[in-house]
Write a protein that holds these residues in place. Structure first.
Motif, PDB file in Angstrom:
ATOM      1  N   GLY A   2      -1.605   3.910  -2.249  1.00  0.00           N
ATOM      2  CA  GLY A   2      -1.902   3.682  -3.648  1.00  0.00           C
ATOM      3  C   GLY A   2      -3.326   3.228  -3.855  1.00  0.00           C
ATOM      4  N   TYR A  24       2.930  -5.098   5.162  1.00  0.00           N
ATOM      5  CA  TYR A  24       3.871  -4.485   4.217  1.00  0.00           C
ATOM      6  C   TYR A  24       5.327  -4.625   4.663  1.00  0.00           C
ATOM      7  CZ  TYR A  24       0.573  -2.424   0.960  1.00  0.00           C
ATOM      8  OH  TYR A  24      -0.379  -2.245  -0.023  1.00  0.00           O
ATOM      9  N   GLU A  74       8.056  -8.455 -11.712  1.00  0.00           N
ATOM     10  CA  GLU A  74       8.628  -7.477 -10.777  1.00  0.00           C
ATOM     11  C   GLU A  74       7.769  -6.222 -10.642  1.00  0.00           C
ATOM     12  OE1 GLU A  74      10.157  -6.697 -14.911  1.00  0.00           O
ATOM     13  OE2 GLU A  74       9.886  -8.445 -13.593  1.00  0.00           O
ATOM     14  N   HIS A  75       6.799  -6.029 -11.543  1.00  0.00           N
ATOM     15  CA  HIS A  75       5.947  -4.850 -11.458  1.00  0.00           C
ATOM     16  C   HIS A  75       4.792  -5.030 -10.463  1.00  0.00           C
ATOM     17  CE1 HIS A  75       8.023  -3.069 -14.854  1.00  0.00           C
ATOM     18  NE2 HIS A  75       7.788  -4.161 -15.589  1.00  0.00           N
ATOM     19  N   PRO A  77       4.677  -5.872  -7.156  1.00  0.00           N
ATOM     20  CA  PRO A  77       4.799  -5.136  -5.885  1.00  0.00           C
ATOM     21  C   PRO A  77       4.610  -3.633  -6.047  1.00  0.00           C
ATOM     22  CG  PRO A  77       6.547  -6.758  -6.097  1.00  0.00           C
ATOM     23  CD  PRO A  77       5.874  -6.687  -7.425  1.00  0.00           C
ATOM     24  N   ARG A  78       5.025  -3.097  -7.181  1.00  0.00           N
ATOM     25  CA  ARG A  78       4.865  -1.652  -7.396  1.00  0.00           C
ATOM     26  C   ARG A  78       3.396  -1.264  -7.488  1.00  0.00           C
ATOM     27  NH1 ARG A  78       9.276  -1.064 -12.317  1.00  0.00           N
ATOM     28  NH2 ARG A  78      11.067  -1.980 -11.200  1.00  0.00           N
ATOM     29  N   ARG A  79       2.589  -2.112  -8.098  1.00  0.00           N
ATOM     30  CA  ARG A  79       1.171  -1.806  -8.231  1.00  0.00           C
ATOM     31  C   ARG A  79       0.458  -1.859  -6.883  1.00  0.00           C
ATOM     32  NH1 ARG A  79      -1.424  -4.928 -13.231  1.00  0.00           N
ATOM     33  NH2 ARG A  79      -3.013  -3.372 -12.759  1.00  0.00           N
ATOM     34  N   THR A  81       1.857  -0.721  -4.096  1.00  0.00           N
ATOM     35  CA  THR A  81       2.606   0.182  -3.227  1.00  0.00           C
ATOM     36  C   THR A  81       1.665   1.040  -2.389  1.00  0.00           C
ATOM     37  OG1 THR A  81       4.430   0.280  -4.795  1.00  0.00           O
ATOM     38  CG2 THR A  81       4.277   2.066  -3.188  1.00  0.00           C
ATOM     39  N   LYS A  83       1.550   4.517  -0.033  1.00  0.00           N
ATOM     40  CA  LYS A  83       2.313   5.743   0.149  1.00  0.00           C
ATOM     41  C   LYS A  83       2.805   5.905   1.591  1.00  0.00           C
ATOM     42  CE  LYS A  83      -1.749   8.688   0.904  1.00  0.00           C
ATOM     43  NZ  LYS A  83      -2.492   9.863   0.414  1.00  0.00           N
ATOM     44  N   GLY A  86       5.141   1.844   1.603  1.00  0.00           N
ATOM     45  CA  GLY A  86       5.949   1.435   0.461  1.00  0.00           C
ATOM     46  C   GLY A  86       5.459   0.149  -0.167  1.00  0.00           C
ATOM     47  N   GLN A  87       6.369  -0.575  -0.801  1.00  0.00           N
ATOM     48  CA  GLN A  87       6.021  -1.827  -1.450  1.00  0.00           C
ATOM     49  C   GLN A  87       5.952  -2.956  -0.429  1.00  0.00           C
ATOM     50  OE1 GLN A  87       8.626  -2.730  -4.712  1.00  0.00           O
ATOM     51  NE2 GLN A  87       8.469  -0.687  -5.626  1.00  0.00           N
TER      52      GLN A  87
END
Length: 450
Positions: A2, A24, A74-75, A77-79, A81, A83, A86-87
């Motif tokens: 990412g 990670y 909760e958003h 960890p997604r930011r 991420t 590839k 993962g998160q």
């Protein structure tokens, strides 16, 4: 990988490719199995969040985010991420540990006027107490049982320290009273775009910074509207003089902005008038020219007001410098008076000098007494006569001595001649008979023969 993960791998040594799998992964079990590795991973994520926040990479242009504070949910960890990996599975543990260590301070707690100074110790105590309570009740470790990222807004103290150092560097030249006072609007317009390279502090960032500078560092005085960079000679609170200076500075800034706008408008109207004349549109040219005259009149009034305000500001600054000068002179006079009191004045100095001269005379007198002889006096003339007699006697004996030395030299020369005519010693061993003959010959030699 990412976007944010790529940024970290390029700019953060902790996120080099060899460490990414560990960072990670869910490294929470290492808290007991490998405490050093666990701590290193925690610190790496905390530094990464601070870096991304200060660079504006976690801001979403909303009041919930800024450069000096972090919005976590909760958003998050997604930011982050990747590839490939993962998160981040232990990001929540890193955030909670930062809160426990006082590195991330809840925003609402930090902005409270009195309790924020104890935020670090209170947050650490409350978190450690909660963990101890859960362990006593037989519940698994909070850090290993739940990795949800805490939801909230947290001030990042490391970023605040970095901005504080840059602010100190930028205001180092501001030594006069006039240059050290701002309104909040002036402060934001001057420093918000410059304290972080390539970024601009939000209003919430500025409020956090002002609170930190005034309460935690004691570097400024701040009452919500007026900011004064603190000096040792300043009063404890902002006074009416400071408010007047800040108001004049803000009014001068507004007038300068207005004059710049009016100058631009006059240039535009002039260009519009010329264009209308080229098109032979007399009405449009006349209207533009009339508007330009009004703008010029307004500009002249503002320039006159601006000159008056600048003159007043210069007088205030001069008076402030004079006050400081007089205060320095007053304190210097007190210091000199105290020192002169300790010296005793001119009378005391004269007394000290008289005592020194008296003691020096005493020392000279003692030295003269010690230099006097304590034995029998010797007649110098008798010594001189006896020395001359000894010299005469020495001169009379000198020729005899020279003749004796001559005789001794003749004897030495004769002995050397006798030795030179003797035969050489044979190389082989001589017989007993030959040895006796040689001895008789040597015995027959007499010095009287010469």
């Amino acid at each position: 990988m990412g976007d944010l993960a790529e940024v970290l791998s390029e700019h953060d040594l902790n996120f080099r490719k060899a460490r990414l799998p560990a960072l990670y992964s869910d490294f929470r079990p290492q808290r007991t199995l490998n405490p050093d590795g666990y701590r290193a991973n925690i610190l790496a994520w905390q530094d990464a969040l601070s870096y991304l926040s200060l660079k504006g990479l976690l801001c979403d242009r909303s009041p919930k985010s800024g450069l000096l504070f972090l919005h976590t949910d909760e958003h998050l960890p997604r930011r982050l991420t990747s590839k490939y990996f993962g998160q981040p599975l232990a990001l929540g543990a890193a955030v909670r540990q930062a809160i426990a260590d006082g590195k991330f301070v809840p925003l609402h707690t930090f902005l409270q006027p009195h309790t924020a100074t104890f935020t670090q110790s209170l947050s650490s105590i409350s978190w450690n107490a909660a963990e101890w309570t859960f362990r006593q009740l037989g519940i698994k470790d909070m850090a290993s049982s739940n990795d949800r990222v805490p939801v909230g807004q947290y001030v990042i103290l490391g970023n605040l320290e970095a901005v504080f150092q840059e602010f100190k560097r930028q205001v180092a030249w501001r030594t006069s009273h006039f240059d050290r006072i701002f309104t909040k609007l002036q402060f934001q317009s001057l420093f918000a775009p410059t304290l972080v390279a390539g970024q601009c502090l939000s209003e919430q960032d500025v409020e956090i910074l002002l609170t930190f500078l005034s309460r935690n560092k004691g570097f400024i005085d701040y009452n919500g509207d007026i900011i004064r960079i603190r000096k040792a000679s300043d009063e404890s609170n902002i006074n009416t003089e400071d408010i007047a200076v800040a108001s004049i500075k803000e009014l001068i800034a507004n007038l300068r902005h207005q004059t710049a706008s009016l100058n631009n408008r006059i240039d535009f109207l002039t260009h519009e008038t010329m264009s209308a004349l080229k098109r032979k549109n007399r009405a449009a040219a006349q209207a533009s020219l009339k508007s330009r005259k009004l703008a010029e009149s307004s500009l002249a009034n503002r320039y006159a007001t601006l000159n008056q305000l600048e003159n007043i500001a210069a007088r205030i600054e001069q008076a402030s410098d004079q006050v400081q000068f007089v205060n320095v002179m007053r304190s210097s006079a007190k210091a000199l008076k105290c020192l002169n009191t300790q010296i005793g004045g001119s009378v005391g100095v004269h007394q000290v000098m008289d005592q020194i001269r008296e003691q020096m005379s005493e020392v000279d007198e003692v030295a003269a007494i010690l230099a006097e002889s304590t034995g029998e006096t010797i007649n110098e003339s008798e010594i001189e006569d006896e020395l001359k007699a000894l010299e005469n006697e020495t001169r009379e004996k000198a020729p005899l001595g020279e003749e004796g030395e001559g005789e001794e030299q003749d004897v030495c020369k004769m002995m050397q001649h006798e030795l030179s005519i003797l035969p050489n010693v044979p190389a082989e061993i001589v017989s007993r008979h030959n040895t006796q003959v040689i001895e008789k010959q040597v015995a027959g030699i007499s010095l009287d023969q010469g």
